[in-house]
Design a protein around this motif. Structure first.
Motif: not given
Length: 191
Positions: A8-10, A142-147, A170-173
């Motif tokens: 999950v992108t924060a 849940v992680a930052e987009p770069a991660v 944001p909040l994509s899976t």
């Protein structure tokens, strides 16, 4: 062994803040609102047997708001941008355009003194490969987009340049199924 890993992108919040390298700010009002809107679709992921998050404020707060009660994982830290931390890409390019060019072209380059792209992908990929999976296990992180980008590049064994072509919103899976060393990216309809 077959497992399921959902990333999950924060949310980053305000656009101006989102463009700064490794800028670990708490969720702003817009990001909180986005979490609330997405909660109905994401809360079911809290049933995962293993729940993790990056150590950033945004990732921890997002995981907590969704009821994940995630365990913080230092290996899921955002990309170490060294002296570029807190700068925008435009600011880094204005200071040293050749360094920025090298950073985009060479996955081994780290002109800012932090991690190279290859080091970053290897670090987060090592985390993925060492999870205590059980057959049929389910994990959410849940992680930052770069991660998230780096995890996808690693899991899919994609060329490092692929990193620049991924854009987790944001909040994509993104869901990976399989096992360490053999992952498949599953694209699913919205819930």
């Amino acid at each position: 062994m077959h497992v399921r890993v959902t990333l999950v992108t924060a949310p980053l919040g305000a656009t101006g803040l989102a463009e700064r390298f490794a800028d670990d700010r708490p969720l702003d009002q817009a990001a909180w609102h986005a979490v609330q809107l997405a909660a109905h679709a994401l809360v079911p992921l809290s049933a995962a047997g293993l729940r993790y998050c990056s150590p950033t404020h945004r990732s921890r707060a997002t995981g907590d708001a969704l009821g994940f009660a995630p365990l913080v994982q230092p290996a899921l830290s955002d990309w170490d941008m060294g002296t570029w931390r807190g700068l925008t890409l435009a600011e880094a390019a204005a200071h040293d355009p050749r360094a920025v060019d090298a950073w985009f072209r060479d996955p081994r380059a780290a002109p800012y003194g932090g991690e190279s792209l290859l080091d970053f992908v290897t670090r987060v990929g090592g985390w993925l490969d060492t999870r205590p999976f059980e057959d049929g296990g389910v994990l959410v992180a849940v992680a930052e987009p770069a991660v998230v980008r780096a995890l996808l590049v690693y899991a899919l064994k994609a060329p490092p340049a692929t990193y620049w072509s991924l854009d987790p919103g944001p909040l994509s899976t993104a869901t990976l199924t399989g096992h360490p060393g053999r992952w498949i990216l599953c694209l699913e309809p919205p819930r």
